[in-house]
Scaffold this active site. Structure first.
Site, PDB file in Angstrom:
ATOM      1  N   GLY A   1       0.754  -5.253   0.862  1.00 36.66           N
ATOM      2  CA  GLY A   1      -0.378  -5.244   0.015  1.00 36.66           C
ATOM      3  C   GLY A   1      -0.294  -5.972  -1.370  1.00 36.66           C
ATOM      4  O   GLY A   1      -0.946  -6.574  -1.784  1.00 36.66           O
TER       5      GLY A   1
ATOM      6  N   GLU B   1       4.916  -5.044   7.401  1.00 33.29           N
ATOM      7  CA  GLU B   1       4.023  -4.054   7.806  1.00 33.29           C
ATOM      8  C   GLU B   1       4.268  -3.674   9.455  1.00 33.29           C
ATOM      9  O   GLU B   1       4.144  -2.464   9.853  1.00 33.29           O
ATOM     10  CB  GLU B   1       2.654  -4.452   8.145  1.00 33.29           C
ATOM     11  CG  GLU B   1       1.647  -4.296   6.666  1.00 33.29           C
ATOM     12  CD  GLU B   1       1.860  -5.465   5.897  1.00 33.29           C
ATOM     13  OE1 GLU B   1       2.840  -6.358   6.091  1.00 33.29           O
ATOM     14  OE2 GLU B   1       1.054  -5.448   4.826  1.00 33.29           O
TER      15      GLU B   1
ATOM     16  N   ALA C   1       0.834  -1.113  -0.010  1.00 35.97           N
ATOM     17  CA  ALA C   1      -0.004   0.060  -0.184  1.00 35.97           C
ATOM     18  C   ALA C   1       0.941   1.203   0.027  1.00 35.97           C
ATOM     19  O   ALA C   1       2.212   1.202   0.392  1.00 35.97           O
ATOM     20  CB  ALA C   1      -0.889  -0.001   1.242  1.00 35.97           C
TER      21      ALA C   1
HETATM   22  C1  HXC Z   1       4.838   4.541  -1.368  1.00 32.95           C
HETATM   23  C2  HXC Z   1       6.771   3.428  -2.310  1.00 32.95           C
HETATM   24  C3  HXC Z   1       6.441   2.185  -1.606  1.00 32.95           C
HETATM   25  C4  HXC Z   1       5.424   2.121  -1.055  1.00 32.95           C
HETATM   26  C5  HXC Z   1       8.503   2.020  -2.680  1.00 32.95           C
HETATM   27  N1  HXC Z   1       7.749   3.520  -2.957  1.00 32.95           N
HETATM   28  N2  HXC Z   1       7.535   1.257  -2.040  1.00 32.95           N
HETATM   29  N3  HXC Z   1       6.094   4.555  -2.110  1.00 32.95           N
HETATM   30  N4  HXC Z   1       4.582   3.477  -0.884  1.00 32.95           N
HETATM   31  N5  HXC Z   1       4.811   1.263  -0.352  1.00 32.95           N
HETATM   32  C6  HXC Z   1       8.474   4.472  -3.774  1.00 32.95           C
HETATM   33  C7  HXC Z   1       9.821   5.073  -2.959  1.00 32.95           C
HETATM   34  O1  HXC Z   1       9.426   5.839  -2.114  1.00 32.95           O
HETATM   35  C8  HXC Z   1      10.570   5.646  -4.035  1.00 32.95           C
HETATM   36  O2  HXC Z   1       9.925   6.762  -4.441  1.00 32.95           O
HETATM   37  C9  HXC Z   1      10.345   4.835  -5.224  1.00 32.95           C
HETATM   38  O3  HXC Z   1       9.297   3.936  -4.842  1.00 32.95           O
HETATM   39  C10 HXC Z   1      11.393   3.636  -5.455  1.00 32.95           C
HETATM   40  O4  HXC Z   1      11.723   3.159  -4.134  1.00 32.95           O
HETATM   41  P1  HXC Z   1      13.289   3.139  -3.476  1.00 32.95           P
HETATM   42  O5  HXC Z   1      12.808   2.704  -2.083  1.00 32.95           O
HETATM   43  O6  HXC Z   1      13.934   4.135  -3.784  1.00 32.95           O
HETATM   44  O7  HXC Z   1      13.788   1.655  -4.198  1.00 32.95           O
HETATM   45  P2  HXC Z   1      14.807   0.706  -3.519  1.00 32.95           P
HETATM   46  O8  HXC Z   1      15.777   1.256  -2.603  1.00 32.95           O
HETATM   47  O9  HXC Z   1      15.293  -0.526  -4.654  1.00 32.95           O
HETATM   48  O10 HXC Z   1      13.822  -0.230  -2.608  1.00 32.95           O
HETATM   49  C11 HXC Z   1      12.702  -0.962  -2.776  1.00 32.95           C
HETATM   50  C12 HXC Z   1      11.978  -1.373  -1.689  1.00 32.95           C
HETATM   51  C13 HXC Z   1      11.514  -0.110  -0.880  1.00 32.95           C
HETATM   52  C14 HXC Z   1      12.917  -2.518  -0.711  1.00 32.95           C
HETATM   53  C15 HXC Z   1      10.555  -2.219  -2.037  1.00 32.95           C
HETATM   54  O11 HXC Z   1      11.141   0.832  -1.818  1.00 32.95           O
HETATM   55  C16 HXC Z   1      10.655  -0.294   0.211  1.00 32.95           C
HETATM   56  O12 HXC Z   1      10.947  -1.113   1.346  1.00 32.95           O
HETATM   57  N6  HXC Z   1       9.356  -0.122  -0.070  1.00 32.95           N
HETATM   58  C17 HXC Z   1       8.166  -0.290   0.912  1.00 32.95           C
HETATM   59  C18 HXC Z   1       7.780  -1.749   1.154  1.00 32.95           C
HETATM   60  C19 HXC Z   1       6.638  -1.884   2.211  1.00 32.95           C
HETATM   61  O13 HXC Z   1       7.089  -1.590   3.344  1.00 32.95           O
HETATM   62  N7  HXC Z   1       5.509  -2.031   1.831  1.00 32.95           N
HETATM   63  C20 HXC Z   1       4.494  -2.551   2.835  1.00 32.95           C
HETATM   64  C21 HXC Z   1       3.484  -1.182   2.700  1.00 32.95           C
HETATM   65  S1  HXC Z   1       2.367  -1.313   3.986  1.00 32.95           S
HETATM   66  P3  HXC Z   1      10.927   8.171  -4.096  1.00 32.95           P
HETATM   67  O14 HXC Z   1      10.034   9.505  -4.966  1.00 32.95           O
HETATM   68  O15 HXC Z   1      10.922   8.353  -2.499  1.00 32.95           O
HETATM   69  O16 HXC Z   1      12.027   8.104  -4.925  1.00 32.95           O
HETATM   70  C22 HXC Z   1       1.244  -2.311   3.342  1.00 32.95           C
HETATM   71  C23 HXC Z   1      -0.181  -2.378   3.997  1.00 32.95           C
HETATM   72  C24 HXC Z   1      -1.251  -3.072   3.371  1.00 32.95           C
HETATM   73  O17 HXC Z   1       1.486  -2.696   2.316  1.00 32.95           O
HETATM   74  C25 HXC Z   1      -2.491  -3.010   4.190  1.00 32.95           C
HETATM   75  C26 HXC Z   1      -2.877  -1.557   4.172  1.00 32.95           C
HETATM   76  C27 HXC Z   1      -4.251  -1.193   4.678  1.00 32.95           C
END
Ligand code: HXC
Length: 260
Positions: free
Chosen positions: A111, A134, A66
């Site tokens: 998500g 999460e 998400a």
């Molecule tokens: C918003 C995101 C994102 C996310 C990546 N991006 N994941 N933006 N929400 N979930 C964005 C980054 O901010 C960045 O934008 C661009 O995508 C590239 O990501 P990087 O982090 O620079 O890439 P990298 O270093 O290769 O790392 C990849 C990654 C990391 C390991 C996947 O992006 C990451 O940890 N993302 C979050 C993963 C996560 O925690 N997902 C769970 C979310 S909670 P900018 O503009 O900053 O360069 C969830 C809950 C679901 O899903 C239920 C909800 C009710």
């Protein structure tokens, strides 16, 4: 509805839905989940669509979860509403009459992993990474992860993934039953399409009733599930496809199914 965050294409009865926010690694914001809901409802009503493939745009990510930036400022009521909205859309995906294949082309986190678990069959690219990060963000999985991931891989693996927030690679995902097969990145979509075509050759009503019976059975006791199986099995004998399928066998020819 004009889609800004997803791509939608249908070819030979196979629909492909691509989550298309590659700059954000296909993170699911409100607009994307709304579009997903719209397209899924369209697919559900389209009898010409036999199989669905869900994938992510680009070579790096299926869905990185998400959208954290959009979610960060939510209060408890808004968080709950957002979670329920995504849960409902993922349940619509799970309950689509057609089989749904997730073609996981990179990160399937939070998500994204939950979306893949709402699909019937998961194929992954070698670079795919799965996880439920999460708890590292101070939240629980919220789009069905505590429930569907557990049903896919069992409670031990689900709890390890969810409590640690760690990532596993495609091979490990295959070893725990999270994905069916792993392919080199460039072979992933061709493999998903090949699988979709193989499914699409079969009697559509029989495929859809099989899906309904499996899905219903997972969520009830075996006696109830078996009774439901008897109902759908009987129902098949009222279809033209059953007559055609069995006649074709007896006449030693290929069956041509019309979904009737
Ligand atoms: C918003 C995101 C994102 C996310 C990546 N991006 N994941 N933006 N929400 N979930 C964005 C980054 O901010 C960045 O934008 C661009 O995508 C590239 O990501 P990087 O982090 O620079 O890439 P990298 O270093 O290769 O790392 C990849 C990654 C990391 C390991 C996947 O992006 C990451 O940890 N993302 C979050 C993963 C996560 O925690 N997902 C769970 C979310 S909670 P900018 O503009 O900053 O360069 C969830 C809950 C679901 O899903 C239920 C909800 C009710």
């Amino acid at each position: 509805m004009d889609y800004q965050n997803i791509l939608f294409a249908v070819e030979d009865g196979i629909a492909t839905i691509t989550i298309n926010r590659p700059k954000a690694l296909n993170a699911l914001n409100q607009a994307t989940v709304s579009e997903l809901k719209d397209v899924v409802e369209k697919v559900a009503a389209d009898k010409a669509i036999k199989v669905v493939i869900i994938t992510g745009a680009g070579a790096k990510s299926f869905v990185a979860g998400a959208d954290i930036k959009e979610m960060a400022s939510k209060n408890a009521a808004e968080g709950r509403e957002w979670g329920q909205f995504g849960q409902n859309v993922f349940t619509e995906i799970e309950n689509l009459p057609q089989p749904v294949i997730a073609a996981i082309n990179g990160f399937a986190l939070g998500g994204g992993c939950e979306l893949s678990c709402a699909c019937d069959i998961r194929y992954a690219a070698e670079n795919a990474k799965f996880g439920q990060p999460e708890v590292g963000l101070g939240i629980t999985p919220g789009f069905g992860g505590t429930q569907r991931l557990t049903r896919v891989v069992g409670r031990g693996h689900a709890k390890e993934l969810i409590y640690t927030g760690g990532m596993i690679d495609a091979e490990k995902a295959k070893a725990i039953g999270l994905v069916n097969e792993v392919f080199p990145q460039e072979e992933l979509m061709p493999a998903a399409v090949k699988l979709a075509k193989k499914i699409a050759k079969n009697a559509p009503i029989a495929v859809q009733l099989s899906k309904a019976a499996i899905n219903r059975g997972i969520n009830c006791d075996v006696v109830t599930g078996i009774a439901y199986e008897a109902e759908v099995f009987g129902l098949c004998f009222s279809t033209a496809d059953q007559k055609e399928g069995m006649a074709a066998f007896c006449e030693k020819r290929k069956a041509t199914f019309e979904g009737k």
